[in-house]
Design a protein around this motif. Structure first.
Motif, PDB file in Angstrom:
ATOM      1  N   LYS A  26     -46.952  65.165  45.177  1.00  0.00           N
ATOM      2  CA  LYS A  26     -46.477  63.050  45.264  1.00  0.00           C
ATOM      3  C   LYS A  26     -45.706  62.874  44.198  1.00  0.00           C
ATOM      4  O   LYS A  26     -45.272  61.998  44.712  1.00  0.00           O
ATOM      5  N   ASN A  27     -45.731  63.266  42.697  1.00  0.00           N
ATOM      6  CA  ASN A  27     -45.326  62.590  41.853  1.00  0.00           C
ATOM      7  C   ASN A  27     -44.903  64.019  40.404  1.00  0.00           C
ATOM      8  O   ASN A  27     -45.756  63.816  40.018  1.00  0.00           O
ATOM      9  N   PRO A  28     -43.796  64.309  40.903  1.00  0.00           N
ATOM     10  CA  PRO A  28     -43.022  63.648  41.714  1.00  0.00           C
ATOM     11  C   PRO A  28     -42.669  64.402  43.223  1.00  0.00           C
ATOM     12  O   PRO A  28     -43.457  65.014  43.222  1.00  0.00           O
ATOM     13  N   GLU A  29     -41.920  63.383  43.551  1.00  0.00           N
ATOM     14  CA  GLU A  29     -41.757  63.914  45.658  1.00  0.00           C
ATOM     15  C   GLU A  29     -41.291  65.369  45.698  1.00  0.00           C
ATOM     16  O   GLU A  29     -40.097  64.741  45.632  1.00  0.00           O
TER      17      GLU A  29
ATOM     18  N   TYR B 195     -35.529  67.670  38.428  1.00  0.00           N
ATOM     19  CA  TYR B 195     -36.710  67.763  38.146  1.00  0.00           C
ATOM     20  C   TYR B 195     -36.823  68.632  36.775  1.00  0.00           C
ATOM     21  O   TYR B 195     -35.579  69.429  36.720  1.00  0.00           O
TER      22      TYR B 195
ATOM     23  N   GLU C 288     -48.880  69.560  39.575  1.00  0.00           N
ATOM     24  CA  GLU C 288     -48.140  68.960  39.872  1.00  0.00           C
ATOM     25  C   GLU C 288     -47.890  68.449  38.288  1.00  0.00           C
ATOM     26  O   GLU C 288     -46.141  67.724  37.337  1.00  0.00           O
ATOM     27  N   GLU C 289     -48.640  68.338  37.413  1.00  0.00           N
ATOM     28  CA  GLU C 289     -48.632  67.343  36.007  1.00  0.00           C
ATOM     29  C   GLU C 289     -47.135  68.688  35.238  1.00  0.00           C
ATOM     30  O   GLU C 289     -46.505  67.989  34.197  1.00  0.00           O
TER      31      GLU C 289
ATOM     32  N   LYS D 292     -41.692  67.058  36.460  1.00  0.00           N
ATOM     33  CA  LYS D 292     -41.276  65.467  36.224  1.00  0.00           C
ATOM     34  C   LYS D 292     -40.187  64.795  36.487  1.00  0.00           C
ATOM     35  O   LYS D 292     -38.777  66.086  36.440  1.00  0.00           O
ATOM     36  N   LEU D 293     -39.697  63.638  37.087  1.00  0.00           N
ATOM     37  CA  LEU D 293     -39.305  63.956  37.661  1.00  0.00           C
ATOM     38  C   LEU D 293     -37.699  63.176  36.984  1.00  0.00           C
ATOM     39  O   LEU D 293     -37.966  61.975  35.822  1.00  0.00           O
TER      40      LEU D 293
END
Length: 232
Positions: free
Chosen positions: A124-127, A216, A225-226, A229-230
């Protein structure tokens, strides 16, 4: 027919293989696009290639573990499993003929596919659907007997390093003279793009045009997820 032509090659690998009793070192590279053109459902439960398919009374072994809610998800799954089974028959042939243990086997895909089949890969972050960036990479080493999975950060560009490990001393690219290793992979986060403009000669000549996507960066475990990075 595009899929069937490719799949029939996998099914025929035992017939296309000749066992030579002479001692020699060999490298064999096979490119097959069966899983790249998933346009065929198979008859369950044995994934048989039949003219008419009726799977209304069957469920796949992956039921509840992987999303198979639409045609694209289902067709990709069938193509992958049928290809694995065909390769398994070839590996059994190799075992029967005494050339499995003395062979290093690497299965690698050129890319993944964003099919939203795995909830934990939908960041979700980044999508981003990380399934795009998680191509197949399997290695059976010489005399290997155990099966294990690893979340170590790998890329399909690791294949040359894996292929020559403990086989060629100080391996070098014969065209550039540069050492064959994967040191660059751990030197910094790697960049991947969600752009579908992969052909530089078609879209921009010499550099990637990612106007339809993003860049990315990713490092270490791609399932966290961490670690994503976008960038742009």
């Amino acid at each position: 027919m595009t899929f069937l032509n490719q799949y029939c090659v996998l099914e025929s690998l035992p017939l296309l293989t000749k066992i030579d009793e002479k001692a020699s070192d060999n490298f064999l590279n096979i490119q097959n696009s069966a899983t790249h053109e998933p346009f065929q459902l198979f008859q369950l439960p044995d994934y048989e290639l039949t003219e008419y398919v009726d799977n209304s009374n069957f469920k796949t072994a992956a039921e509840g573990k992987i999303a198979l809610k639409n045609d694209e998800q289902l067709l990709h799954y069938h193509a992958n499993i049928a290809s694995f089974l065909a390769l398994g028959k070839w590996f059994d042939f190799m075992r029967k003929n005494g050339v499995y243990d003395n062979t290093r086997i690497i299965l690698v895909a050129d890319h993944g596919r964003g099919l939203a089949q795995f909830e934990n890969l939908l960041m979700k972050n980044p999508e981003i659907d990380v399934e795009w960036c998680n191509p197949l990479l399997m290695v059976k080493d010489f005399n290997s007997t155990e099966f294990k999975t690893s979340n170590e950060f790998m890329t399909n560009a690791d294949v040359p390093t894996l292929a020559v490990k403990d086989v060629i001393e100080n391996p070098k690219n014969p065209f550039t003279g540069k050492s064959i290793n994967n040191e660059e992979k751990a030197a910094h986060p790697q960049l991947v793009t969600s752009s579908l403009h992969w052909d530089v000669s078609k879209y921009n000549g010499t550099t990637f045009d990612i106007s339809d996507g993003h860049w990315y960066s990713v490092h270490d475990d791609i399932f966290k997820e961490e670690n994503w990075k976008l960038e742009e």
